[in-house]
Write a protein that holds these residues in place. Structure first.
Motif, PDB file in Angstrom:
ATOM      1  N   ARG A  84      47.083  31.522 -22.346  1.00 17.23           N
ATOM      2  CA  ARG A  84      46.300  32.468 -23.132  1.00 17.23           C
ATOM      3  C   ARG A  84      46.156  31.984 -24.585  1.00 17.23           C
ATOM      4  NH1 ARG A  84      48.287  38.141 -24.673  1.00 17.23           N
ATOM      5  NH2 ARG A  84      46.492  38.862 -25.830  1.00 17.23           N
ATOM      6  N   LEU A  87      49.347  44.809 -22.924  1.00 19.83           N
ATOM      7  CA  LEU A  87      48.345  44.853 -21.853  1.00 19.83           C
ATOM      8  C   LEU A  87      47.313  45.943 -22.119  1.00 19.83           C
ATOM      9  CD1 LEU A  87      50.698  44.307 -18.774  1.00 19.83           C
ATOM     10  CD2 LEU A  87      48.892  42.749 -19.543  1.00 19.83           C
ATOM     11  N   LEU A 134      47.072  38.941 -13.930  1.00 18.14           N
ATOM     12  CA  LEU A 134      48.409  38.356 -13.733  1.00 18.14           C
ATOM     13  C   LEU A 134      49.418  39.025 -14.666  1.00 18.14           C
ATOM     14  CD1 LEU A 134      50.244  36.224 -12.402  1.00 18.14           C
ATOM     15  CD2 LEU A 134      49.596  34.650 -14.233  1.00 18.14           C
ATOM     16  N   GLY A 135      48.977  39.316 -15.882  1.00 16.75           N
ATOM     17  CA  GLY A 135      49.861  39.998 -16.835  1.00 16.75           C
ATOM     18  C   GLY A 135      50.316  41.349 -16.302  1.00 16.75           C
ATOM     19  N   ALA A 139      42.178  31.201 -24.364  1.00 21.22           N
ATOM     20  CA  ALA A 139      41.535  32.529 -24.289  1.00 21.22           C
ATOM     21  C   ALA A 139      41.383  33.127 -25.677  1.00 21.22           C
ATOM     22  CB  ALA A 139      42.352  33.460 -23.405  1.00 21.22           C
ATOM     23  N   ASN A 140      40.458  34.066 -25.777  1.00 25.87           N
ATOM     24  CA  ASN A 140      40.342  34.849 -27.004  1.00 25.87           C
ATOM     25  C   ASN A 140      40.014  36.295 -26.626  1.00 25.87           C
ATOM     26  OD1 ASN A 140      37.660  34.956 -26.397  1.00 25.87           O
ATOM     27  ND2 ASN A 140      37.069  33.355 -27.852  1.00 25.87           N
ATOM     28  N   LEU A 168      45.288  30.412 -11.218  1.00 26.92           N
ATOM     29  CA  LEU A 168      45.042  30.420 -12.669  1.00 26.92           C
ATOM     30  C   LEU A 168      45.103  28.994 -13.239  1.00 26.92           C
ATOM     31  CD1 LEU A 168      44.631  31.958 -15.337  1.00 26.92           C
ATOM     32  CD2 LEU A 168      47.109  32.216 -15.471  1.00 26.92           C
ATOM     33  N   ARG A 183      48.773  33.268  -7.048  1.00 31.64           N
ATOM     34  CA  ARG A 183      47.943  33.728  -8.178  1.00 31.64           C
ATOM     35  C   ARG A 183      48.077  32.792  -9.375  1.00 31.64           C
ATOM     36  NH1 ARG A 183      43.806  36.835  -6.563  1.00 31.64           N
ATOM     37  NH2 ARG A 183      44.429  38.831  -5.686  1.00 31.64           N
ATOM     38  N   GLN A 227      41.527  36.888 -14.633  1.00 30.27           N
ATOM     39  CA  GLN A 227      42.765  36.481 -13.948  1.00 30.27           C
ATOM     40  C   GLN A 227      43.969  36.592 -14.876  1.00 30.27           C
ATOM     41  OE1 GLN A 227      42.625  32.676 -11.338  1.00 30.27           O
ATOM     42  NE2 GLN A 227      40.876  32.556 -12.679  1.00 30.27           N
ATOM     43  N   LEU A 228      43.743  36.263 -16.136  1.00 27.00           N
ATOM     44  CA  LEU A 228      44.842  36.269 -17.106  1.00 27.00           C
ATOM     45  C   LEU A 228      45.435  37.665 -17.256  1.00 27.00           C
ATOM     46  CD1 LEU A 228      43.758  33.991 -20.078  1.00 27.00           C
ATOM     47  CD2 LEU A 228      45.913  33.876 -18.831  1.00 27.00           C
ATOM     48  N   SER A 229      44.543  38.661 -17.434  1.00 22.81           N
ATOM     49  CA  SER A 229      45.072  40.014 -17.633  1.00 22.81           C
ATOM     50  C   SER A 229      45.625  40.576 -16.328  1.00 22.81           C
ATOM     51  CB  SER A 229      44.018  40.944 -18.223  1.00 22.81           C
ATOM     52  OG  SER A 229      42.853  40.870 -17.473  1.00 22.81           O
ATOM     53  N   GLY A 287      41.570  38.328 -22.749  1.00 15.86           N
ATOM     54  CA  GLY A 287      42.046  37.802 -21.472  1.00 15.86           C
ATOM     55  C   GLY A 287      41.185  38.241 -20.316  1.00 15.86           C
ATOM     56  N   GLY A 288      40.053  38.742 -20.599  1.00 13.45           N
ATOM     57  CA  GLY A 288      39.158  39.036 -19.503  1.00 13.45           C
ATOM     58  C   GLY A 288      38.674  40.438 -19.540  1.00 13.45           C
ATOM     59  N   ARG A 302      51.628  32.016 -18.517  1.00 11.90           N
ATOM     60  CA  ARG A 302      50.465  32.846 -18.851  1.00 11.90           C
ATOM     61  C   ARG A 302      50.283  32.918 -20.364  1.00 11.90           C
ATOM     62  NH1 ARG A 302      49.941  38.128 -20.548  1.00 11.90           N
ATOM     63  NH2 ARG A 302      47.893  39.028 -20.129  1.00 11.90           N
ATOM     64  N   THR A 323      37.371  37.880 -26.151  1.00 10.68           N
ATOM     65  CA  THR A 323      36.235  38.164 -25.276  1.00 10.68           C
ATOM     66  C   THR A 323      36.324  37.445 -23.944  1.00 10.68           C
ATOM     67  OG1 THR A 323      35.011  36.355 -26.283  1.00 10.68           O
ATOM     68  CG2 THR A 323      34.672  38.554 -27.216  1.00 10.68           C
ATOM     69  N   GLY A 324      37.374  36.735 -23.697  1.00 15.55           N
ATOM     70  CA  GLY A 324      37.513  35.988 -22.434  1.00 15.55           C
ATOM     71  C   GLY A 324      37.966  34.574 -22.738  1.00 15.55           C
ATOM     72  N   TRP A 325      37.292  33.584 -22.118  1.00 13.95           N
ATOM     73  CA  TRP A 325      37.658  32.199 -22.429  1.00 13.95           C
ATOM     74  C   TRP A 325      37.156  31.833 -23.815  1.00 13.95           C
ATOM     75  CZ3 TRP A 325      41.281  31.295 -19.372  1.00 13.95           C
ATOM     76  CH2 TRP A 325      41.227  31.534 -18.003  1.00 13.95           C
TER      77      TRP A 325
END
Lengths: 484, 118
Positions: free
Chosen positions: A320, B108, B46-47, A324-325, A250, A246, B42-44, B117-118, A316, A327-329
Motif C-alpha cells: 500500500r 479501514l 484483504l485488510g 497505492a494512494n 495481490l 488472496r 483487493q488491498l482494502s 486502497g480501492g 499489505r 484513489t486506488g493505484w
C-alpha cells in the motif's frame, strides 16, 4: 578444504545434469532433494551474515521451505513417492555436511578461513547458491527427459494398442510436469539469489529515500513466503488457504502495477510487460478463484494462523505504501518517486516464482488433507458438478454414486469432503500452478534496461486493468475523515 | 459473578465484531472479484479479512461465533458498526491486541470512506 568440498559439489552437479538427461534416475534425484537442501541450509547458517546479500531476503530460507514442501509431498505418497535417493545427491549433501564441520571448526578464527585459495564465508555462500542452482537445473533437465519419455511411451502404447497396464497414465505425465515446474521455480530462485547477491547493496549504503520502501517490500515478501510455507506445512485450516490465495493474487496484481509503471517510464522493456501483463492477470484470477473455493470450507469457528495474519498484514502495508494512494493505484510517477521500479519488479518476479511452489503445495493439501470437511448441501452441489465433469471425461468410478445422504442434507451436517469435491479444489490449484508458471515464463526476460523505450501514447498495446484503473482515477468524496 | 458477566458480555461483543468484519470482507471481496483482474479494492478487502482474523483471535475459546448475518450491503457501514462495538468493550478487556484491532478497524473505516486502497 571447505572450498574444495563446495567446488567438487558444483562439478558433480554439472556432471549429473549431462548424465541424467537421458536416464531414468529422476525419481531418485527428486527424493534426494529435500536432504540436499537441508544440508545446504545448515551449511548456510554457519558463516557470519553475507554483506552482499540483503538481510531482508535470505534466499536459503525460501529455498529450504520449498525443499521441505517437496519432502512432505513425497512422504504423503505423491510422485515419485518413497524410495531410494540419488547417490550423487547424497554425496553432495555429505560434502555440505563436511564443509559445515570445517567452517564450524574455524569459526573462532574466521580470518584464517579467508586466506588465498580458500573460501571466505561470503565465497562459500555464493558457491553454495551456485551448487544448488546447478543441482536444481540438473533435476529439471532429468525430469524433462523423463516426461518426454513418458509421453513417447503413451503415444506409442496408444498407437500399438498395448494393454492399458503397460502404458504410463496421464496422471504420471501430469505429476512429472508438475515436478518440472517446481524445480524450474527452485532453479530460478537460486539463480535470482545469485544475481541478487552480486547486485544488492554493492555500495553498502544504508537504506534511504526510494531504497527504504524497496527494501521494505522485499523484506515483507520474503517473510510472507517463508510464513506461507510454514503455515501450509502444519495442518492448515481452510481459512489459511484462503488467505494465502488472496495474498498471492495481490502479489500478482502488484507485479502488474509495478511493471506497467516501470515500462511507462522506460525503466523496463515495454515489450516484456506487454507479454507479462495478461499472464499475471490470469494468475491473479486463478488465485482468486482458488480463494473462493477454499472459502466455502471455512466455518464460523475457523481461525487463521496468527503468524500468517501478521506476515500478510506487513506485506499489505508495504504494498500500500509503495503503489497505492487515496484513489486506488498510484500513478507511475508517484510510484517511481517512492520505490526503485526495476529492483521492485525483479523482487516481485522472484516472489512469483515462489508462488509456483505454493500452488503445488496447495494442490497437495487439496488432494490429501484429512480434515477437509464442509456442509452437506454444499458438498452435494460441488461433488455432483465435479462428478459430472469427470464422467464426461471418461471417469467411470463416479457413475451412480451418491455422495451425501438425505439425512445429512436435511441437517446440513458437516461431513468429510468426498473425492469429486476434492477434485474441484485440486483442479483449481492446478489452474493456479499453470497460470503462475505462464507468468513466470513470460517474465523470464524481465531485466532492467538503461535505455528501454518508454511506452508511446499512440501505440496499440495491452494495458493491464490495474493500469487502466489508474488512467481514470475515481475520486470519492471524503465522507469520513482521518480517524484520530 | 459480575466479572464473569462482564467477560461473557465482552466475548459476545467480540464475536459480534468478528461477524461484522467477516461480512464486510465478503462484500469487499465480492466487489473486488466483480471488477475482474487488478482492482485496487483487493488491498482494502484483504485488510478487512486480516482485521476479522485479528478479532477472531481475541474471542475466548467456547464462545459461539455463529450468529445472524449482519444486515448491510456496504462494507463501510459494517466496518463503522464494528468500530462502534469495539469502543463499547469494557476497559477490563483492554489489551495491546485490542488496541491494535481498534486502530486497524479505524484505519479501514477511513480507507473505505476515502476510497484509499480501492
Amino acid at each position: 578444504m571447505a572450498a574444495r568440498s563446495l567446488s567438487s559439489s558444483t562439478t558433480a552437479t554439472g556432471w549429473r545434469a549431462r548424465r541424467c538427461s537421458t536416464c531414468l534416475l529422476t525419481g531418485r534425484m527428486v527424493r534426494g532433494w529435500p536432504q540436499l537442501m537441508q544440508s545446504a541450509a545448515e551449511l548456510w547458517a554457519v558463516p557470519p551474515p553475507d554483506p552482499t546479500v540483503s538481510a531482508s531476503g535470505d534466499p536459503i530460507a525460501t529455498l529450504a521451505a520449498m525443499g521441505r514442501a517437496v519432502g512432505r509431498g513425497l512422504a504423503a505418497g505423491h510422485w515419485p513417492g518413497r524410495g531410494p535417493r540419488d547417490e550423487a545427491w547424497e554425496q553432495i549433501a555429505s560434502n555440505f555436511v563436511q564443509a559445515r564441520r570445517l567452517l564450524e571448526e574455524h569459526a573462532a578464527g574466521s580470518e584464517a578461513v579467508s586466506t588465498d585459495g580458500q573460501a571466505s564465508p561470503t565465497t562459500a555462500n555464493t558457491q553454495l547458491l551456485h551448487a544448488l542452482y546447478v543441482a536444481a537445473h540438473a533435476t529439471a533437465v532429468a525430469l524433462t527427459g523423463y516426461e518426454r519419455g513418458l509421453q513417447h511411451r503413451l503415444e506409442v502404447g496408444a498407437r500399438r494398442r498395448q494393454p492399458l497396464v503397460e502404458r504410463p497414465t496421464a496422471l504420471e505425465v501430469e505429476s512429472a510436469g508438475g515436478m518440472i515446474a517446481r524445480f524450474d521455480a527452485i532453479e530460478e530462485l537460486a539463480a535470482g539469489s545469485l544475481a541478487a547477491a552480486r547486485r544488492i547493496d554493492a555500495t553498502d549504503q544504508p537504506a534511504t529515500g526510494r531504497r527504504r520502501p524497496t527494501v521494505r517490500i522485499a523484506a515483507a515478501l520474503a517473510a510472507w513466503e517463508i510464513q506461507a510455507y510454514r503455515t501450509l506445512a502444519s495442518h492448515p485450516d481452510p481459512a489459511d488457504l484462503v488467505r494465502v490465495a488472496r495474498v498471492q493474487a495481490l502479489i500478482a496484481t502488484t507485479t502488474v502495477v509495478v511493471g506497467e509503471a516501470a515500462a511507462r517510464r522506460g525503466e523496463i522493456d515495454a515489450g516484456v510487460i506487454d507479454r507479462l501483463t495478461p499472464a499475471l492477470e490470469k494468475a491473479q484470477l486463478a488465485w482468486s478463484r482458488s480463494a473462493r473455493r477454499w472459502a466455502e470450507l471455512t466455518r464460523a469457528a475457523s481461525r487463521t494462523d496468527p503468524a500468517l495474519v501478521k506476515a500478510a498484514g506487513q506485506l499489505r502495508t508495504a504494498i500500500r505504501a509503495a503503489v497505492a494512494n487515496q484513489t486506488g493505484w498510484a500513478t507511475p510517477e508517484q510510484i517511481a518517486g517512492r520505490i526503485d521500479l526495476p529492483a521492485t519488479a525483479l523482487t516481485l518476479h522472484r516472489s512469483l516464482v515462489a508462488g509456483v511452489e505454493l500452488a503445488h503445495v496447495t494442490r497437495e493439501i487439496a488432494a490429501d488433507h484429512p480434515g477437509l470437511a464442509a456442509p452437506a448441501r454444499l458438498i452435494a452441489m460441488r461433488a455432483q458438478g465435479e462428478a459430472e465433469v469427470a464422467i464426461e471425461q471418461g471417469e467411470t468410478r463416479f457413475e451412480g454414486v451418491r455422495w451425501v445422504t438425505p439425512r445429512q442434507i436435511a441437517a446440513n451436517e458437516v461431513i468429510p469432503l468426498p473425492e469429486p469435491a476434492r477434485r474441484g479444489l485440486v483442479n483449481a490449484a492446478t489452474d493456479v500452478a499453470a497460470a503462475t508458471n505462464q507468468a513466470v515464463a513470460a517474465a523470464a526476460h524481465l531485466r532492467p534496461t538503461e535505455h528501454a523505450p518508454a511506452v508511446q501514447a499512440d501505440r496499440a498495446r495491452h494495458i493491464g486493468r490495474a493500469a487502466r484503473q489508474r488512467e481514470i482515477p475515481v475520486r470519492h468524496p471524503n465522507r469520513g475523515g482521518r480517524p484520530r | 459473578l459480575n466479572k464473569h458477566a462482564t467477560d461473557v458480555d465482552a466475548a459476545e461483543t467480540l464475536a459480534g465484531v468478528v461477524r461484522l468484519l467477516r461480512q464486510a470482507a465478503v462484500l469487499a471481496w465480492a466487489a473486488a472479484d466483480r471488477a475482474g483482474a487488478g482492482p485496487a479494492a483487493q488491498l482494502s478487502a484483504l485488510g478487512v479479512d486480516l482485521a476479522a482474523d485479528q478479532a477472531r483471535h481475541l474471542v475466548p475459546d467456547g464462545t459461539e461465533i455463529d450468529g445472524p448475518v449482519p444486515v448491510g450491503d456496504q462494507p463501510a457501514g459494517l466496518l463503522r458498526s464494528a468500530e462502534l462495538l469495539l469502543r463499547r468493550l469494557p476497559p477490563i478487556t483492554a489489551s495491546d491486541a485490542l488496541d491494535y484491532l481498534r486502530a486497524t478497524v479505524a484505519d479501514l473505516v477511513w480507507e473505505a470512506n476515502t476510497g484509499a486502497g480501492g
